[in-house]
Design a protein around this motif. Structure first.
Motif, PDB file in Angstrom:
ATOM      1  N   GLU A   1       0.827  -1.209   0.000  1.00 57.72           N
ATOM      2  CA  GLU A   1       0.000   0.000   0.000  1.00 57.72           C
ATOM      3  C   GLU A   1       0.862   1.259   0.000  1.00 57.72           C
ATOM      4  N   LEU A   2       1.906   1.264   0.833  1.00 55.14           N
ATOM      5  CA  LEU A   2       2.793   2.426   0.899  1.00 55.14           C
ATOM      6  C   LEU A   2       3.488   2.659  -0.437  1.00 55.14           C
ATOM      7  N   VAL A   3       3.961   1.587  -1.050  1.00 59.55           N
ATOM      8  CA  VAL A   3       4.641   1.709  -2.342  1.00 59.55           C
ATOM      9  C   VAL A   3       3.653   2.163  -3.408  1.00 59.55           C
TER      10      VAL A   3
ATOM     11  N   HIS B   1       3.028   5.828  -4.009  1.00 59.31           N
ATOM     12  CA  HIS B   1       4.036   6.622  -4.712  1.00 59.31           C
ATOM     13  C   HIS B   1       3.954   6.461  -6.227  1.00 59.31           C
ATOM     14  N   CYS B   2       3.042   5.625  -6.698  1.00 60.76           N
ATOM     15  CA  CYS B   2       2.907   5.404  -8.140  1.00 60.76           C
ATOM     16  C   CYS B   2       2.291   6.619  -8.810  1.00 60.76           C
ATOM     17  N   THR B   3       2.743   6.889 -10.023  1.00 58.58           N
ATOM     18  CA  THR B   3       2.217   8.032 -10.759  1.00 58.58           C
ATOM     19  C   THR B   3       1.169   7.631 -11.788  1.00 58.58           C
ATOM     20  N   SER B   4       0.892   6.339 -11.903  1.00 58.71           N
ATOM     21  CA  SER B   4      -0.118   5.896 -12.867  1.00 58.71           C
ATOM     22  C   SER B   4      -0.912   4.735 -12.286  1.00 58.71           C
ATOM     23  N   THR B   5      -2.111   4.560 -12.817  1.00 57.80           N
ATOM     24  CA  THR B   5      -2.934   3.438 -12.366  1.00 57.80           C
ATOM     25  C   THR B   5      -2.334   2.115 -12.811  1.00 57.80           C
TER      26      THR B   5
ATOM     27  N   GLY C   1       0.886   1.441 -12.972  1.00 58.21           N
ATOM     28  CA  GLY C   1       1.931   1.152 -11.987  1.00 58.21           C
ATOM     29  C   GLY C   1       1.340   0.661 -10.686  1.00 58.21           C
ATOM     30  N   ARG C   2       0.256   1.290 -10.273  1.00 58.46           N
ATOM     31  CA  ARG C   2      -0.413   0.900  -9.037  1.00 58.46           C
ATOM     32  C   ARG C   2      -0.925  -0.539  -9.134  1.00 58.46           C
ATOM     33  N   SER C   3      -1.506  -0.899 -10.274  1.00 61.74           N
ATOM     34  CA  SER C   3      -2.022  -2.262 -10.409  1.00 61.74           C
ATOM     35  C   SER C   3      -0.889  -3.286 -10.430  1.00 61.74           C
ATOM     36  N   GLU C   4       0.260  -2.908 -10.967  1.00 57.70           N
ATOM     37  CA  GLU C   4       1.414  -3.818 -10.944  1.00 57.70           C
ATOM     38  C   GLU C   4       1.919  -4.019  -9.512  1.00 57.70           C
TER      39      GLU C   4
ATOM     40  N   ILE D   1       1.998   9.524 -17.985  1.00 64.00           N
ATOM     41  CA  ILE D   1       1.734   8.113 -18.272  1.00 64.00           C
ATOM     42  C   ILE D   1       0.327   7.761 -17.804  1.00 64.00           C
ATOM     43  N   LYS D   2      -0.455   7.197 -18.700  1.00 60.17           N
ATOM     44  CA  LYS D   2      -1.815   6.756 -18.404  1.00 60.17           C
ATOM     45  C   LYS D   2      -1.906   5.255 -18.656  1.00 60.17           C
ATOM     46  N   ASP D   3      -2.913   4.643 -18.087  1.00 56.65           N
ATOM     47  CA  ASP D   3      -3.153   3.223 -18.352  1.00 56.65           C
ATOM     48  C   ASP D   3      -3.966   3.131 -19.637  1.00 56.65           C
ATOM     49  N   ILE D   4      -3.278   2.887 -20.743  1.00 50.00           N
ATOM     50  CA  ILE D   4      -3.936   2.861 -22.049  1.00 50.00           C
ATOM     51  C   ILE D   4      -4.228   1.436 -22.510  1.00 50.00           C
ATOM     52  N   ARG D   5      -4.021   0.466 -21.646  1.00 50.62           N
ATOM     53  CA  ARG D   5      -4.270  -0.928 -22.028  1.00 50.62           C
ATOM     54  C   ARG D   5      -5.709  -1.155 -22.494  1.00 50.62           C
ATOM     55  N   PRO D   6      -6.736  -0.596 -21.799  1.00 50.12           N
ATOM     56  CA  PRO D   6      -8.097  -0.811 -22.299  1.00 50.12           C
ATOM     57  C   PRO D   6      -8.324  -0.183 -23.682  1.00 50.12           C
TER      58      PRO D   6
END
Length: 175
Positions: free
Chosen positions: A16-18, A21-25, A27-30, A68-73
């Protein structure tokens, strides 16, 4: 690893702490998918990557990750033949731009600084170069996510016709 051990180590709290610090969704999902690794070679590789990241931060202070955005969808829908909105295309363009800036940053760290970053260079090589797509999108979509009139002669004709009809309607309404 057993869930009891992970709970004792408060691994979820660390994740959760790490993630904070993510700048994108993306990164957060990873980060949310992370799990402890027990393979020795994998642990060594991850520690080396961490050391490289720390060295870059120590020398440069930060890494340009903005845009950086989550453009996978979006990519998945486009791959299936679906249509994307102007806003989604703008997000793709911004992510391509951010990727290009990050590639250039890694190259500059490798050439300018007295540190070795083989893992980052390996990741940089895996990043696709799609500047032609970025330019195509930027020529058709403005910064506000609107389709630029000059991107298509047919669109220009349609919008001119709409403006003409609006003027006629206004004149009728006023009279």
């Amino acid at each position: 690893m057993k869930s009891r051990v992970l709970k004792t180590l408060e691994f979820d709290k660390i994740r959760e702490l790490v993630a904070g610090h993510c700048t994108s969704t993306a990164g957060r999902s990873e980060i949310e998918k992370l799990a402890p690794v027990s393979n020795y070679e994998e642990v060594v590789r991850l520690l080396e990557e961490t050391d490289e990241g720390l060295a870059i931060l120590r020398v440069r202070g930060n890494v340009p990750m903005g845009g950086i955005k989550d453009i996978r969808p979006h990519a998945k829908r486009a791959q299936m033949g679906g249509m994307l909105s102007a806003y989604e295309l703008m997000e793709i363009s911004n992510t391509i731009r951010a990727s290009r800036i990050l590639r250039q940053f890694i190259e500059s760290v490798d050439s300018d600084e007295d540190i070795t970053i083989p893992h980052f260079l390996e990741k940089q090589e895996a990043m696709p170069i799609v500047t032609a797509l970025e330019h195509s999108i930027n020529q058709a979509i403005d910064d506000n996510g609107h389709v630029i009139e000059s991107s298509s002669s047919k669109l220009r004709t349609i919008r001119a016709g709409l403006r003409t009809q609006e003027r006629r309607l206004r004149k009728r309404t006023e009279s």
